[in-house]
Scaffold this active site. Structure first.
Site, mmCIF file in Angstrom:
data_model
loop_
_atom_site.group_PDB
_atom_site.id
_atom_site.type_symbol
_atom_site.label_atom_id
_atom_site.label_comp_id
_atom_site.label_asym_id
_atom_site.label_seq_id
_atom_site.Cartn_x
_atom_site.Cartn_y
_atom_site.Cartn_z
ATOM 1 N N VAL A 93 2.900 1.063 -2.848
ATOM 2 C CA VAL A 93 2.899 -0.088 -1.936
ATOM 3 C C VAL A 93 4.183 -0.031 -1.106
ATOM 4 O O VAL A 93 5.293 -0.103 -1.653
ATOM 5 C CB VAL A 93 2.820 -1.421 -2.701
ATOM 6 C CG1 VAL A 93 2.902 -2.592 -1.713
ATOM 7 C CG2 VAL A 93 1.523 -1.514 -3.495
ATOM 8 N N GLU A 99 0.193 -2.003 1.125
ATOM 9 C CA GLU A 99 1.288 -2.466 1.978
ATOM 10 C C GLU A 99 1.524 -3.956 1.797
ATOM 11 O O GLU A 99 0.669 -4.689 1.302
ATOM 12 C CB GLU A 99 0.988 -2.175 3.444
ATOM 13 C CG GLU A 99 -0.454 -2.418 3.888
ATOM 14 C CD GLU A 99 -0.978 -3.817 3.679
ATOM 15 O OE1 GLU A 99 -0.247 -4.777 4.008
ATOM 16 O OE2 GLU A 99 -2.104 -3.959 3.193
ATOM 17 N N GLY A 129 -5.126 -6.607 0.906
ATOM 18 C CA GLY A 129 -4.084 -5.596 1.082
ATOM 19 C C GLY A 129 -3.474 -5.238 -0.271
ATOM 20 O O GLY A 129 -4.139 -5.317 -1.304
ATOM 21 N N GLU A 130 -2.206 -4.822 -0.245
ATOM 22 C CA GLU A 130 -1.456 -4.445 -1.453
ATOM 23 C C GLU A 130 -1.981 -3.162 -2.099
ATOM 24 O O GLU A 130 -1.478 -2.731 -3.120
ATOM 25 C CB GLU A 130 -1.493 -5.547 -2.529
ATOM 26 C CG GLU A 130 -0.932 -6.881 -2.130
ATOM 27 C CD GLU A 130 -1.066 -7.930 -3.229
ATOM 28 O OE1 GLU A 130 -1.450 -7.591 -4.384
ATOM 29 O OE2 GLU A 130 -0.790 -9.102 -2.953
ATOM 30 N N GLY A 131 -3.044 -2.563 -1.546
ATOM 31 C CA GLY A 131 -3.673 -1.432 -2.205
ATOM 32 C C GLY A 131 -4.729 -1.836 -3.205
ATOM 33 O O GLY A 131 -5.217 -1.000 -3.975
#
Length: 348
Positions: free
Chosen positions: A60, A172, A313-315
């Site tokens: 991240v 991200e 998000g965040e993966g």
């Protein structure tokens, strides 16, 4: 460094042998659907009839955006980026939960957060600057900063690869980064930026209209960048540039690259413009609910693996997809063939 990194097209030497191995498993032809396609892709990437998923990981990248400090494109304050990084480090975010569940190694990288973090064993300090410039007035970063960010992302991937990782996903965190992603999407797809712009982190309709207007101003302000790298420097974020470099490095190392949602796919658009064969090494985890992601995937001509209506998000999408990839390589290795199971594969 990034210019020297050559990504080769997938060797097709084993394609027929891999397809035959898949077809000889005790099942009707094609009945495992996308799993069969992933097994084939994994074998071609790893150049083996026995592909494996080793030490899967998520990185991240976190960074701040100059425009976010003015609150023009984001309902949440810029400080939330740093607050969420602390949440990652404390193990409290969704990505932490999914990485623990699926035994994925998680790396958190400060690409350019507008905050000075104390040393922490789980945080990699790759800070380029305390956030990008406001691209309403100037390019988000210089070309040198963009290159440094790409090289830093590549170095993080290389370190994991050297430790045995061959499957990697990216995430991200950065308040305002859906705006950067929309600008990059518009540049690479030639779709008007207003059609690329969604609500991001919870904008209401009035905020969305303002966001679209601001991003149209940004596109009008800048001379059209003359290269993918220039576009990344003009409109991107440090976390997006690092993701771009990380994707390129992972493909160059013949890793399975798991692409998350809207932001990470914007980095992939830049990477593909630099090295067209990078896409062959990618599995597209899911289709985000963030406006624009479906059109991004259509532009790339790819099909997402999952449809879970996620847009965090965040993966998180990548973390959900990696177990599916593991299932694909496991069936190829461990499922009986018609011959070994003494099952007839003839139709009457």
């Amino acid at each position: 460094m990034m210019q020297e990194m050559k990504i080769t097209p997938l060797s097709q030497e084993l394609r027929d042998a891999l397809q035959d191995k898949i077809n000889q498993k005790t099942k009707p032809p094609g009945s495992l659907g996308r799993l069969e396609q992933i097994a084939l892709q994994a074998g071609l990437i790893q150049e083996t009839l026995r592909p494996v998923v080793n030490k899967p990981a998520i990185i991240v990248f976190a960074g701040d955006h100059g425009i976010a400090a003015e609150g023009l494109v984001n309902p949440f304050p810029q400080a939330v980026t740093a607050q969420m990084v602390y949440n990652f480090l404390q193990g409290g975010a969704a990505i932490n939960v999914f990485c623990r569940q699926h035994q994925l190694q998680l790396t958190v990288v400060d690409a350019g957060v507008n905050h000075e973090f104390p040393a922490h064993p789980l945080l990699k300090d790759r800070k380029i600057a305390c956030g990008t410039q406001n691209y309403l007035h100037a390019p988000a970063m210089s070309l040198d900063q963009c290159r440094l960010a790409m090289e830093a992302g590549a170095a993080e991937v290389k370190a994991l690869h050297d430790n045995g990782c061959n499957t990697i996903g990216f995430g991200e965190m950065g308040i305002g980064n859906t705006s950067s992603a929309a600008l990059l999407m518009s540049y690479f797809t030639r779709i008007p930026v207003a059609e690329c712009t969604g609500t991001g982190t919870g904008s209401n309709m009035q905020q969305l209209m303002q966001k679209k207007a601001v991003l149209q101003q940004v596109m009008a302000h800048h001379v059209m960048p003359h290269s993918p790298e220039q576009a990344l420097a003009t409109f991107g974020g440090f976390e997006i540039a690092m993701t771009c470099g990380a994707i390129l490095q992972a493909a160059a190392l013949k890793m399975l690259v798991v692409i998350d949602g809207f932001i990470v796919t914007s980095a992939l658009l830049a990477a593909e413009a630099m090295q067209p064969h990078v896409k062959d090494y990618c599995v597209f985890a899911h289709c985000s609910e963030e406006k624009g992601h479906k059109a991004m995937l259509q532009h790339l001509g790819v099909q997402p693996l999952l449809q879970l209506d996620m847009r965090l998000g965040e993966g998180t999408g990548a973390a959900m997809a990696i177990p599916v990839i593991q299932s694909a390589v496991l069936f190829l290795e461990h499922m009986a063939s018609f011959n070994s199971a003494q099952v007839s594969n003839r139709t009457i």
